[in-house]
Write a protein that holds these residues in place. Structure first.
Motif, PDB file in Angstrom:
ATOM      1  N   ARG A   1     -19.630  -9.165 -19.666  1.00  0.00           N
ATOM      2  CA  ARG A   1     -18.822 -10.305 -20.087  1.00  0.00           C
ATOM      3  C   ARG A   1     -19.635 -11.435 -20.693  1.00  0.00           C
ATOM      4  N   ALA A   2     -20.852 -11.590 -20.253  1.00  0.00           N
ATOM      5  CA  ALA A   2     -21.633 -12.751 -20.704  1.00  0.00           C
ATOM      6  C   ALA A   2     -23.098 -12.516 -20.366  1.00  0.00           C
ATOM      7  N   HIS A   3     -23.945 -13.355 -20.954  1.00  0.00           N
ATOM      8  CA  HIS A   3     -25.352 -13.365 -20.543  1.00  0.00           C
ATOM      9  C   HIS A   3     -25.418 -14.112 -19.212  1.00  0.00           C
ATOM     10  N   LEU A   4     -25.708 -13.397 -18.156  1.00  0.00           N
ATOM     11  CA  LEU A   4     -25.574 -13.956 -16.820  1.00  0.00           C
ATOM     12  C   LEU A   4     -26.836 -14.676 -16.380  1.00  0.00           C
ATOM     13  N   PRO A   5     -26.689 -15.753 -15.624  1.00  0.00           N
ATOM     14  CA  PRO A   5     -27.856 -16.327 -14.950  1.00  0.00           C
ATOM     15  C   PRO A   5     -28.381 -15.322 -13.935  1.00  0.00           C
ATOM     16  N   PRO A   6     -29.653 -15.406 -13.598  1.00  0.00           N
ATOM     17  CA  PRO A   6     -30.255 -14.368 -12.734  1.00  0.00           C
ATOM     18  C   PRO A   6     -29.507 -14.128 -11.432  1.00  0.00           C
ATOM     19  N   TRP A   7     -28.993 -15.187 -10.805  1.00  0.00           N
ATOM     20  CA  TRP A   7     -28.378 -14.978  -9.499  1.00  0.00           C
ATOM     21  C   TRP A   7     -27.059 -14.220  -9.606  1.00  0.00           C
ATOM     22  N   VAL A   8     -26.287 -14.422 -10.697  1.00  0.00           N
ATOM     23  CA  VAL A   8     -25.054 -13.653 -10.882  1.00  0.00           C
ATOM     24  C   VAL A   8     -25.397 -12.209 -11.242  1.00  0.00           C
ATOM     25  N   ASP A   9     -26.439 -12.022 -12.045  1.00  0.00           N
ATOM     26  CA  ASP A   9     -26.894 -10.667 -12.367  1.00  0.00           C
ATOM     27  C   ASP A   9     -27.287  -9.930 -11.085  1.00  0.00           C
ATOM     28  N   ALA A  10     -28.014 -10.609 -10.189  1.00  0.00           N
ATOM     29  CA  ALA A  10     -28.417  -9.996  -8.921  1.00  0.00           C
ATOM     30  C   ALA A  10     -27.201  -9.622  -8.083  1.00  0.00           C
ATOM     31  N   LEU A  11     -26.218 -10.512  -8.046  1.00  0.00           N
ATOM     32  CA  LEU A  11     -25.000 -10.257  -7.280  1.00  0.00           C
ATOM     33  C   LEU A  11     -24.293  -9.012  -7.801  1.00  0.00           C
ATOM     34  N   SER A  12     -24.141  -8.903  -9.123  1.00  0.00           N
ATOM     35  CA  SER A  12     -23.433  -7.749  -9.684  1.00  0.00           C
ATOM     36  C   SER A  12     -24.203  -6.456  -9.420  1.00  0.00           C
TER      37      SER A  12
ATOM     38  N   ALA B   1     -18.782  -3.954 -11.333  1.00  0.00           N
ATOM     39  CA  ALA B   1     -20.095  -4.593 -11.413  1.00  0.00           C
ATOM     40  C   ALA B   1     -20.658  -4.506 -12.825  1.00  0.00           C
ATOM     41  N   VAL B   2     -20.495  -3.351 -13.462  1.00  0.00           N
ATOM     42  CA  VAL B   2     -20.974  -3.184 -14.835  1.00  0.00           C
ATOM     43  C   VAL B   2     -20.185  -4.090 -15.773  1.00  0.00           C
ATOM     44  N   ALA B   3     -18.867  -4.164 -15.577  1.00  0.00           N
ATOM     45  CA  ALA B   3     -18.024  -5.013 -16.418  1.00  0.00           C
ATOM     46  C   ALA B   3     -18.437  -6.474 -16.320  1.00  0.00           C
TER      47      ALA B   3
ATOM     48  N   GLU C   1     -33.507  -2.632  -6.644  1.00  0.00           N
ATOM     49  CA  GLU C   1     -34.781  -3.117  -7.177  1.00  0.00           C
ATOM     50  C   GLU C   1     -34.552  -4.088  -8.337  1.00  0.00           C
ATOM     51  N   GLU C   2     -33.591  -3.780  -9.199  1.00  0.00           N
ATOM     52  CA  GLU C   2     -33.280  -4.678 -10.322  1.00  0.00           C
ATOM     53  C   GLU C   2     -32.734  -6.002  -9.815  1.00  0.00           C
ATOM     54  N   SER C   3     -31.921  -5.952  -8.777  1.00  0.00           N
ATOM     55  CA  SER C   3     -31.392  -7.173  -8.195  1.00  0.00           C
ATOM     56  C   SER C   3     -32.512  -8.045  -7.646  1.00  0.00           C
ATOM     57  N   ALA C   4     -33.454  -7.428  -6.952  1.00  0.00           N
ATOM     58  CA  ALA C   4     -34.587  -8.185  -6.403  1.00  0.00           C
ATOM     59  C   ALA C   4     -35.394  -8.844  -7.518  1.00  0.00           C
ATOM     60  N   GLN C   5     -35.550  -8.158  -8.646  1.00  0.00           N
ATOM     61  CA  GLN C   5     -36.266  -8.736  -9.782  1.00  0.00           C
ATOM     62  C   GLN C   5     -35.522  -9.943 -10.346  1.00  0.00           C
ATOM     63  N   SER C   6     -34.195  -9.844 -10.423  1.00  0.00           N
ATOM     64  CA  SER C   6     -33.404 -10.975 -10.917  1.00  0.00           C
ATOM     65  C   SER C   6     -33.518 -12.171  -9.989  1.00  0.00           C
ATOM     66  N   LEU C   7     -33.512 -11.910  -8.684  1.00  0.00           N
ATOM     67  CA  LEU C   7     -33.627 -13.012  -7.725  1.00  0.00           C
ATOM     68  C   LEU C   7     -34.977 -13.716  -7.838  1.00  0.00           C
ATOM     69  N   GLU C   8     -36.010 -12.985  -8.201  1.00  0.00           N
ATOM     70  CA  GLU C   8     -37.329 -13.604  -8.370  1.00  0.00           C
ATOM     71  C   GLU C   8     -37.342 -14.601  -9.522  1.00  0.00           C
ATOM     72  N   GLU C   9     -36.413 -14.449 -10.462  1.00  0.00           N
ATOM     73  CA  GLU C   9     -36.338 -15.354 -11.606  1.00  0.00           C
ATOM     74  C   GLU C   9     -35.553 -16.626 -11.294  1.00  0.00           C
ATOM     75  N   CYS C  10     -34.888 -16.647 -10.145  1.00  0.00           N
ATOM     76  CA  CYS C  10     -34.063 -17.807  -9.789  1.00  0.00           C
ATOM     77  C   CYS C  10     -34.934 -18.979  -9.360  1.00  0.00           C
ATOM     78  N   GLY C  11     -34.410 -20.181  -9.566  1.00  0.00           N
ATOM     79  CA  GLY C  11     -35.090 -21.364  -9.060  1.00  0.00           C
ATOM     80  C   GLY C  11     -34.819 -21.541  -7.577  1.00  0.00           C
ATOM     81  N   ASP C  12     -35.044 -22.741  -7.091  1.00  0.00           N
ATOM     82  CA  ASP C  12     -34.829 -23.029  -5.680  1.00  0.00           C
ATOM     83  C   ASP C  12     -33.349 -23.034  -5.345  1.00  0.00           C
ATOM     84  N   GLU C  13     -33.029 -22.537  -4.169  1.00  0.00           N
ATOM     85  CA  GLU C  13     -31.699 -22.572  -3.597  1.00  0.00           C
ATOM     86  C   GLU C  13     -30.617 -22.064  -4.551  1.00  0.00           C
TER      87      GLU C  13
END
Length: 393
Positions: free
Chosen positions: A246-257, A240-242, A279-291
């Motif tokens: 690898r890249a600057h992730l979009p919020p939903w991939v960051d939340a997944l990891s 998950a850390v790796a 908690e960090e994952s939930a914060q990333s999901l809040e940054e996501c757009g619709d669907e």
């Protein structure tokens, strides 16, 4: 044209049936549904007849031809080939699924020529395979059925990324990575950990070869989701850390990891780190757009699972009761319900655990969700309560 051992019309029947992921029994059922009451009573053993038709040993008579057209939703001219012999032939030989009406005759012919000579592949060929892949990435399919239909698609994509010209080779490589990752997850759901890991390795290799850092990060994050396959919490955290490195992730991939890292911490019994990542994952999901591809329902189910692993059944129940599993693939809902049954059992709510387990079991059997069945096997109900124990056997 390459010769095949059955008439083109028989090959067409088989191709259309496989494209819809129907076995012989399912097509037989649909033939019965298409018949009126009198015709239904006169139908011979449909599975035997279908095998004879597809082997070219017997051609459907007029009445059965009409039933087949109704079942497939096509005109008789489409069912019995007409001018589409070339399209039927390459789908029959490759196993790549055919869905009537998804592509034009010209697109089918052009893709068939590219199958024959991969150097002819162009952006249209890439689009054809991506559309096919998207069409079968459906929430209503059983994992084993999805694996079955995706294997020949993967084989075709692999051939193109080896043999196609440079303008489209990388696009096929990226498709191969996406396809392999999806097959990996389906093996995980269907209870085959070795194949799940092998296909995950394939997805990561293809993403690296394509030099797509985001795709590699996504493949690594999903590899972390094979937590009950890997059996190594530290390795799960490292993956998950790796992914995030690898890249600057979009919020939903960051939340997944971060959710998958939380799984690793939960399995290791590290309460503080698990809650921090959730908690960090939930914060990333809040940054996501619709669907977003990774949705809050999946996040909540995973949070509840972490709490079950940490022995915090009350928190898991609160999450799952507040937002019951929905808007997910059927096999994922079955797993979430199995987790809920586990939480109720740990909280000594025997009746609710048994009822939820009953729902999860029915859904898991219907959807082929072996992972949900494994989770149900972990549910501990009092041994003296024979009636409830039978639910889980």
């Amino acid at each position: 044209m390459v010769d095949i051992d059955v008439p083109i019309w028989a090959a067409r029947l088989r191709v259309l049936r496989r494209g819809r992921l129907w076995n012989h029994r399912e097509l037989g059922r649909r033939l019965a549904d298409a018949a009126d009451e009198t015709g239904r009573d006169q139908l011979p053993d449909p599975e035997t007849m279908i095998r004879l038709w597809e082997a070219g040993e017997r051609r459907p008579d007029e009445a059965n031809a009409e039933l087949l057209c109704r079942a497939f939703g096509v005109a008789e001219s489409d069912l019995f080939v007409g001018d589409a012999a070339g399209t039927t032939l390459w789908h029959y030989l490759t196993g790549i699924p055919l869905r009537s009406g998804m592509f034009t005759a010209e697109e089918e012919e052009r893709t068939g020529r590219a199958i024959e000579a991969p150097q002819r592949a162009d952006e249209g060929t890439v689009s054809y395979f991506r559309t096919t892949l998207d069409a079968y990435t459906r929430a209503d399919l059983r994992p084993a059925d999805l694996i079955h239909v995706l294997r020949p698609v993967f084989a075709g994509i692999e051939e193109f990324h080896r043999e196609a010209g440079p303008p489209v080779r990388r696009a096929f490589l990226m498709l191969a990575a996406e396809n392999a990752e999806l097959i990996s997850r389906m093996h995980h759901e269907s209870g085959d950990p070795d194949e799940a890991l092998a296909w995950s390795d394939e997805a990561i290799r293809d993403a690296r070869e394509a030099a797509d850092a985001l795709l590699e990060a996504y493949a690594l994050a999903q590899r972390g989701g094979l937590s009950d396959t890997i059996g190594d919490p530290g390795r799960l955290v490292d993956l998950a850390v790796a992914a995030r490195e690898r890249a600057h992730l979009p919020p939903w991939v960051d939340a997944l990891s971060r959710d998958h890292e939380a799984q690793g911490h939960a399995l290791a019994g590290d309460v503080d780190m698990c809650h921090r990542r959730l908690e960090e994952s939930a914060q990333s999901l809040e940054e996501c757009g619709d669907e977003p591809p990774y949705r809050s329902e999946a996040h909540n189910a995973l949070c509840a699972g972490c709490l079950v692993d940490l022995g915090q059944a009350g928190g898991a129940i609160e999450i799952l009761e507040h937002e019951p599993p929905k808007a997910q693939p059927t096999y994922a809902v079955a797993y979430a319900l199995a987790r809920m049954a586990h939480a109720y059992a740990d909280a000594h709510e025997r009746e609710r655990s048994a009822e939820t387990a009953r729902q999860a079991l029915a859904l898991a059997r219907r959807s082929g969700a072996s992972r949900a069945l494994r989770e149900l096997a972990r549910v501990q109900l009092p041994r003296q309560d024979v009636r409830h124990r039978r639910i889980l056997l």
